[in-house]
Motif scaffolding. Structure first.
Motif, PDB file in Angstrom:
ATOM      1  N   PHE A   6      61.764  13.759  78.973  1.00 27.14           N
ATOM      2  CA  PHE A   6      62.666  13.557  77.848  1.00 27.14           C
ATOM      3  C   PHE A   6      64.085  13.439  78.060  1.00 27.14           C
ATOM      4  O   PHE A   6      64.913  13.106  77.322  1.00 27.14           O
ATOM      5  N   GLU A   7      64.492  13.777  79.252  1.00 28.73           N
ATOM      6  CA  GLU A   7      65.786  13.921  79.697  1.00 28.73           C
ATOM      7  C   GLU A   7      66.159  12.812  80.455  1.00 28.73           C
ATOM      8  O   GLU A   7      67.282  12.546  80.997  1.00 28.73           O
ATOM      9  N   GLN A  30      54.115   9.832  72.065  1.00 32.21           N
ATOM     10  CA  GLN A  30      55.011   9.061  71.211  1.00 32.21           C
ATOM     11  C   GLN A  30      56.109   8.446  71.859  1.00 32.21           C
ATOM     12  O   GLN A  30      56.490   7.465  71.670  1.00 32.21           O
ATOM     13  N   ARG A  31      56.483   9.136  73.012  1.00 35.22           N
ATOM     14  CA  ARG A  31      57.253   8.417  73.951  1.00 35.22           C
ATOM     15  C   ARG A  31      56.930   8.719  75.406  1.00 35.22           C
ATOM     16  O   ARG A  31      56.073   9.563  75.678  1.00 35.22           O
ATOM     17  N   THR A  32      57.524   8.027  76.370  1.00 33.64           N
ATOM     18  CA  THR A  32      57.269   8.023  77.798  1.00 33.64           C
ATOM     19  C   THR A  32      58.566   7.611  78.453  1.00 33.64           C
ATOM     20  O   THR A  32      59.539   7.109  77.948  1.00 33.64           O
ATOM     21  N   ALA A  33      58.810   8.231  79.740  1.00 35.53           N
ATOM     22  CA  ALA A  33      59.784   7.924  80.540  1.00 35.53           C
ATOM     23  C   ALA A  33      59.610   7.106  81.718  1.00 35.53           C
ATOM     24  O   ALA A  33      58.421   6.899  82.130  1.00 35.53           O
ATOM     25  N   VAL A  34      60.531   6.508  82.175  1.00 37.26           N
ATOM     26  CA  VAL A  34      60.305   5.582  83.268  1.00 37.26           C
ATOM     27  C   VAL A  34      61.526   6.202  84.423  1.00 37.26           C
ATOM     28  O   VAL A  34      62.589   6.069  84.010  1.00 37.26           O
ATOM     29  N   ILE A  35      61.094   6.080  85.717  1.00 32.13           N
ATOM     30  CA  ILE A  35      61.886   6.537  86.765  1.00 32.13           C
ATOM     31  C   ILE A  35      61.565   5.538  87.824  1.00 32.13           C
ATOM     32  O   ILE A  35      60.430   5.285  88.183  1.00 32.13           O
ATOM     33  N   PHE A  36      62.766   5.092  88.488  1.00 30.70           N
ATOM     34  CA  PHE A  36      62.796   4.163  89.776  1.00 30.70           C
ATOM     35  C   PHE A  36      63.000   4.727  90.900  1.00 30.70           C
ATOM     36  O   PHE A  36      63.773   5.840  90.999  1.00 30.70           O
ATOM     37  N   SER A  37      62.305   4.329  91.893  1.00 30.64           N
ATOM     38  CA  SER A  37      62.768   4.838  93.288  1.00 30.64           C
ATOM     39  C   SER A  37      64.154   4.313  93.598  1.00 30.64           C
ATOM     40  O   SER A  37      64.429   3.136  92.881  1.00 30.64           O
ATOM     41  N   SER A  85      55.611  24.999  79.984  1.00 30.70           N
ATOM     42  CA  SER A  85      56.134  25.379  78.678  1.00 30.70           C
ATOM     43  C   SER A  85      57.724  25.054  78.651  1.00 30.70           C
ATOM     44  O   SER A  85      58.245  25.052  77.429  1.00 30.70           O
ATOM     45  N   ALA A  86      58.310  24.885  79.643  1.00 31.18           N
ATOM     46  CA  ALA A  86      59.727  24.517  79.488  1.00 31.18           C
ATOM     47  C   ALA A  86      59.908  22.948  79.675  1.00 31.18           C
ATOM     48  O   ALA A  86      61.122  22.440  79.649  1.00 31.18           O
ATOM     49  N   GLY A  87      58.894  22.194  79.392  1.00 36.65           N
ATOM     50  CA  GLY A  87      58.898  20.793  79.363  1.00 36.65           C
ATOM     51  C   GLY A  87      58.991  19.972  80.959  1.00 36.65           C
ATOM     52  O   GLY A  87      59.245  18.868  81.044  1.00 36.65           O
ATOM     53  N   TYR A  88      58.796  20.628  81.923  1.00 39.15           N
ATOM     54  CA  TYR A  88      58.858  20.222  83.367  1.00 39.15           C
ATOM     55  C   TYR A  88      57.454  19.526  83.589  1.00 39.15           C
ATOM     56  O   TYR A  88      56.500  20.103  83.092  1.00 39.15           O
ATOM     57  N   ILE A  89      57.419  18.429  84.344  1.00 34.74           N
ATOM     58  CA  ILE A  89      56.466  17.807  84.937  1.00 34.74           C
ATOM     59  C   ILE A  89      56.642  17.344  86.388  1.00 34.74           C
ATOM     60  O   ILE A  89      57.883  16.951  86.594  1.00 34.74           O
ATOM     61  N   TYR A  90      55.828  17.193  87.427  1.00 36.23           N
ATOM     62  CA  TYR A  90      55.994  16.717  88.564  1.00 36.23           C
ATOM     63  C   TYR A  90      56.343  15.180  88.633  1.00 36.23           C
ATOM     64  O   TYR A  90      55.614  14.630  88.002  1.00 36.23           O
ATOM     65  N   SER A  91      57.444  14.891  89.363  1.00 33.30           N
ATOM     66  CA  SER A  91      57.765  13.370  89.442  1.00 33.30           C
ATOM     67  C   SER A  91      57.421  12.970  90.868  1.00 33.30           C
ATOM     68  O   SER A  91      57.800  13.778  91.933  1.00 33.30           O
ATOM     69  N   GLN A  92      56.291  12.226  91.087  1.00 30.36           N
ATOM     70  CA  GLN A  92      55.854  11.892  92.313  1.00 30.36           C
ATOM     71  C   GLN A  92      57.183  11.363  93.150  1.00 30.36           C
ATOM     72  O   GLN A  92      57.112  11.145  94.375  1.00 30.36           O
ATOM     73  N   ILE A  93      57.873  10.336  92.470  1.00 30.80           N
ATOM     74  CA  ILE A  93      59.098   9.462  93.203  1.00 30.80           C
ATOM     75  C   ILE A  93      60.007  10.725  93.612  1.00 30.80           C
ATOM     76  O   ILE A  93      60.560  10.293  94.661  1.00 30.80           O
TER      77      ILE A  93
END
Length: 132
Positions: free
Chosen positions: A54-55, A71-78, A38-46
Motif C-alpha cells: 500500500f506504500e 480491493q487494491r493491489t500494487a505493481v513493482i517493476f525491476s 501484522s505491520a503490513g509487510y510482505i516479501y517482494s521477489q523483485i
C-alpha cells in the motif's frame, strides 16, 4: 550451594523463555523471509526485501468480484523494466512476477497479463480486467 544452583536454573529458564517467540505476540507473525504481516509487510521477489504494497507508487483498484477480498493491489517493476511483480495471492506465494519478452508491450505469467493503458495499467486474467 543449593541456592546458587536453584538461582542459576531459574535464571537460565527465564532467559530461554524470553527468547521464545509466539505467533500471538506482537511481531511474532513473521514469515519465512522475516516480514511482519501484522505491520503490513510482505516479501517482494523483485526487491528481495519486505515491503508494504500500500506504500508503492502504482496501486490498482479491484474490478472483478472474484477478487472482492483484495480491493487494491500494487505493481513493482525491476530496474530494467523486464519484470513486474503484482501482489495477488496465488497458491503458496503472495505475489507473482510477470515477464516482458523482447519488444512486447505487456508483462505475462500464465493467465495473468499486465498491460499499460493510457498512462495507467490494467491486470487481466484470461483477458478479463481484474485490476485497473
Amino acid at each position: 550451594m543449593k541456592k546458587t544452583l536453584l538461582f542459576s536454573t531459574l535464571l537460565l529458564g527465564s532467559l530461554v523463555f524470553a527468547q521464545k517467540t509466539d505467533a500471538n505476540m506482537p511481531g511474532g507473525d513473521k514469515d519465512v523471509h522475516g516480514c511482519a504481516a501484522s505491520a503490513g509487510y510482505i516479501y517482494s521477489q523483485i526487491n528481495k526485501d519486505c515491503i508494504r504494497p500500500f506504500e508503492q507508487k502504482i496501486e490498482l483498484e479491484g474490478q472483478d468480484p472474484e477478487y472482492a477480498s483484495i480491493q487494491r493491489t500494487a505493481v513493482i517493476f525491476s530496474k530494467d523494466m523486464k519484470k513486474a511483480e503484482i501482489f495477488i495471492p496465488s497458491g503458496k506465494e503472495s505475489s507473482m512476477v510477470l515477464t516482458k519478452k523482447g519488444k512486447e508491450v505487456a508483462w505475462k505469467n500464465g493467465d495473468y497479463t499486465l498491460i499499460p493503458v493510457k498512462k495507467r495499467y490494467e491486470i487481466r486474467k484470461k483477458d478479463v480486467v481484474i485490476f485497473k
